[in-house]
Design a protein around this motif. Structure first.
Motif, PDB file in Angstrom:
ATOM      1  N   LEU A 293       4.424  -7.283  11.717  1.00  0.00           N
ATOM      2  CA  LEU A 293       3.365  -6.655  10.941  1.00  0.00           C
ATOM      3  C   LEU A 293       4.019  -5.636  10.014  1.00  0.00           C
ATOM      4  N   SER A 294       3.825  -5.767   8.719  1.00  0.00           N
ATOM      5  CA  SER A 294       4.397  -4.797   7.791  1.00  0.00           C
ATOM      6  C   SER A 294       3.453  -4.568   6.622  1.00  0.00           C
ATOM      7  N   ARG A 295       3.580  -3.397   6.067  1.00  0.00           N
ATOM      8  CA  ARG A 295       2.730  -2.977   4.949  1.00  0.00           C
ATOM      9  C   ARG A 295       3.605  -2.308   3.904  1.00  0.00           C
ATOM     10  N   PHE A 296       3.343  -2.567   2.650  1.00  0.00           N
ATOM     11  CA  PHE A 296       4.143  -1.946   1.615  1.00  0.00           C
ATOM     12  C   PHE A 296       3.343  -1.844   0.324  1.00  0.00           C
ATOM     13  N   THR A 297       3.718  -0.884  -0.475  1.00  0.00           N
ATOM     14  CA  THR A 297       3.156  -0.747  -1.817  1.00  0.00           C
ATOM     15  C   THR A 297       4.213  -1.172  -2.818  1.00  0.00           C
ATOM     16  N   PHE A 298       3.784  -1.387  -4.049  1.00  0.00           N
ATOM     17  CA  PHE A 298       4.717  -1.849  -5.067  1.00  0.00           C
ATOM     18  C   PHE A 298       4.954  -0.767  -6.103  1.00  0.00           C
ATOM     19  N   LYS A 299       6.227  -0.489  -6.337  1.00  0.00           N
ATOM     20  CA  LYS A 299       6.637   0.495  -7.328  1.00  0.00           C
ATOM     21  C   LYS A 299       7.729  -0.104  -8.201  1.00  0.00           C
ATOM     22  N   ALA A 300       7.727   0.261  -9.465  1.00  0.00           N
ATOM     23  CA  ALA A 300       8.775  -0.132 -10.398  1.00  0.00           C
ATOM     24  C   ALA A 300       9.416   1.140 -10.915  1.00  0.00           C
ATOM     25  N   HIS A 301      10.527   1.527 -10.288  1.00  0.00           N
ATOM     26  CA  HIS A 301      11.240   2.752 -10.659  1.00  0.00           C
ATOM     27  C   HIS A 301      12.733   2.460 -10.724  1.00  0.00           C
ATOM     28  N   GLN A 302      13.405   3.159 -11.629  1.00  0.00           N
ATOM     29  CA  GLN A 302      14.865   3.064 -11.679  1.00  0.00           C
ATOM     30  C   GLN A 302      15.427   4.421 -12.088  1.00  0.00           C
ATOM     31  N   ALA A 303      16.408   4.898 -11.335  1.00  0.00           N
ATOM     32  CA  ALA A 303      17.056   6.161 -11.660  1.00  0.00           C
ATOM     33  C   ALA A 303      17.687   6.083 -13.046  1.00  0.00           C
TER      34      ALA A 303
END
Length: 529
Positions: A293-303
């Protein structure tokens, strides 16, 4: 053996060891896959790293369910792939991968451009930790970094250990401490990007026998009807179903628009998954149990940069991608690219600017991964007729082999070609070295076998003694091998420790043409003698 300092039972002799100044050439913050991979690669290059992990014990919250892409080839080049394959939780899945609500289906290709291993992240971390331990990595669990500062010579690190605070120093510090990296913040490195208002839930569940798995993989639910295999879109979100006839074990995936902030360390429950399915589908799906069971959100980031002085970033601390199945590949490849360059700097053999190429090369790779994962957002999030048309057109394009292979290489990260110094470039320069079968006086070997020790290699495939003679000036830094191979792609290859080709001589290229760029490449990557 790995020196493992457990926060629960510190020994008196450990307490003395926990407080030295300058006790490691490199401190790695974070004992995840990227941190462990970096520590192991540093050891191969003769550097003694210290890994600091704030959690007192390994996390058991499910995260990634497998490993795929270019990193599998790299593991093979280190002689580790068979060990990882033996630990897999099941047979390798069919080469069919989700891509923004459609699929990249390589099942009809004899040589798929992408592969994956069913290796949950907890198991992956255990294997990488064992490998790091075998190489002598010093791992300290329950040691939380509370502050860093740097000058031209060192990084000073404040740590809160199981027996109180202490201070240590190191020549370089690498933040492998994840999406909320405090190392990144202390280094003053901006992390621009987008957080998408959606929550994804992924699970491997067992269905009760009241739910029938049909021969085509569809599910027949009493009182509701049929849920088809694959993706079902509703006005409330997306439901994905992956099942095999004859078994009640099913993969479920839901996507809903939400702005809720979830703590990654708080695991998802079966009830939470059922509620999500009910909201998306408008029906109750009975579930008997779960194995993941896993949950995640989506982000588009780059240092903006992967290096600030003596502080560097790798893995999720450097980049976040709005799609599954790519973060581990990218982060572990960051580690492999960085380790040998850090080691060269510490050993005093690095040419000027070598460490800066870590940012140049891996920021490029991260941007490529952001490109296709952002494209997946566009494919995935649209719900109107135009979005459906886009997905249909995209799916139709992927019925042709050439675009299908191109997309596979993009997702796997095998299409990366690093920029190389100089102007004389063979088509192989900057790419990952092909694993050629090699015939030598000692027997049959391969390019992969030559890179087990993570040392650079000059591989002479056409008996060119004048080229080998040049490389002998760098013989303390690289290995020189002569071999024959069928259909050789070049007369000679200079291969970096990360497996990428730094220089190649064309077939039957003249000595006058081949020697200057070889000397230039050797100097650019391994220093001027």
């Amino acid at each position: 053996m790995m020196k493992h300092h457990d926060a629960a039972r510190p020994a008196e002799e450990d307490l003395r060891e926990e407080r030295p100044a300058g006790d490691a050439d490199v401190i790695v913050v974070g004992a995840g896959p990227t941190g462990f991979m970096l520590a192991a690669e540093l050891c191969l290059s003769g550097v003694r790293p210290l890994v600091l992990e704030r959690q007192p014990r390994p996390r058991d919250t499910p995260k990634a369910g497998g490993l795929g892409g270019q990193i599998l080839e790299l593991l093979r080049y280190r002689g580790l792939l068979e060990r990882f394959e033996a630990a897999c939780t099941g047979p390798a899945p069919a080469p069919r991968f989700p891509f923004g609500g459609v699929h990249l289906d390589f099942t009809e290709l004899p040589d798929p451009p992408m592969h994956a291993l069913p290796l949950p992240q907890q198991l992956l971390e255990r294997l990488l930790g064992e490998r790091a331990g075998e190489l002598g990595v010093d791992l300290r669990r329950g040691h939380e970094v509370t502050g860093v500062s740097q000058d031209d010579d060192a990084v000073t690190v404040d740590v809160r250990g199981p027996d109180g605070p202490y201070r240590t120093s190191t020549r370089y510090l690498v933040g492998c401490d994840g999406a909320r990296s405090r190392i990144r913040g202390w280094a003053g490195i901006p992390f621009p990007g987008t957080t998408y208002p959606e929550v994804n839930r992924l699970a491997q569940v067992t269905l009760p026998h009241t739910v029938t798995v049909l021969g085509n993989g569809d599910l027949d639910i009493p009182g509701f009807g049929t849920i088809r295999a694959g993706f079902t879109r509703t006005s409330h979100g997306l439901l994905g179903v992956g099942s095999s006839p004859g078994t009640q074990s099913v993969s479920l995936y839901t996507v809903e628009d939400e702005t809720t902030e979830y703590d990654d360390d708080v695991p998802m429950t079966l009830a939470e998954l059922q509620d999500s399915v009910h909201r998306v589908l408008g029906a109750h799906l009975p579930l008997a149990g779960s194995t993941r069971l896993s949950r995640f959100t989506f982000k588009a980031h780059q240092a903006e940069r992967y290096r600030a002085g003596r502080i560097l970033l790798a893995g999720d601390a450097a980049h976040l991608f709005p799609a599954t199945g790519v973060a581990l590949n990218a982060g572990m490849l960051d580690a492999v690219n960085l380790a040998w360059k850090l080691a060269a700097d510490l050993h005093g053999t690095a040419p000027a600017g070598l460490l800066d190429t870590y940012h140049t090369e891996r920021h490029l790779a991260g941007a490529r991964t952001l490109l296709h994962t952002r494209a997946q957002v566009a494919l995935r999030r649209g719900h109107d007729a135009a979005a459906e048309a886009l997905r249909d057109v995209f799916t139709e394009l992927l019925t042709d082999e050439q675009p299908l292979r191109r997309m596979g290489a993009l997702v796997a990260g095998t299409d990366i070609r690093y920029p190389m110094p100089g102007s004389h470039h063979h088509p192989l320069t900057g790419t990952f070295a092909p694993d050629l079968t090699l015939h030598t006086d000692q027997g049959v070997t391969s390019v992969a076998d030559l890179l087990h020790t993570a040392r650079p290699v000059l591989l002479d495939l056409a008996d060119r003694p004048e080229l080998r003679q040049i490389a002998r000036d760098w013989r303390h830094l690289l290995d020189v091998h002569t071999a024959k191979t069928d259909d050789r792609p070049a007369d000679a290859l200079l291969i970096r420790p990360d497996g990428h080709v730094a220089w190649a001589a064309g077939l039957d290229e003249s000595t006058d043409s081949a020697m200057p760029p070889l000397r230039e490449a050797l100097s650019a990557w391994f220093g001027t003698l």
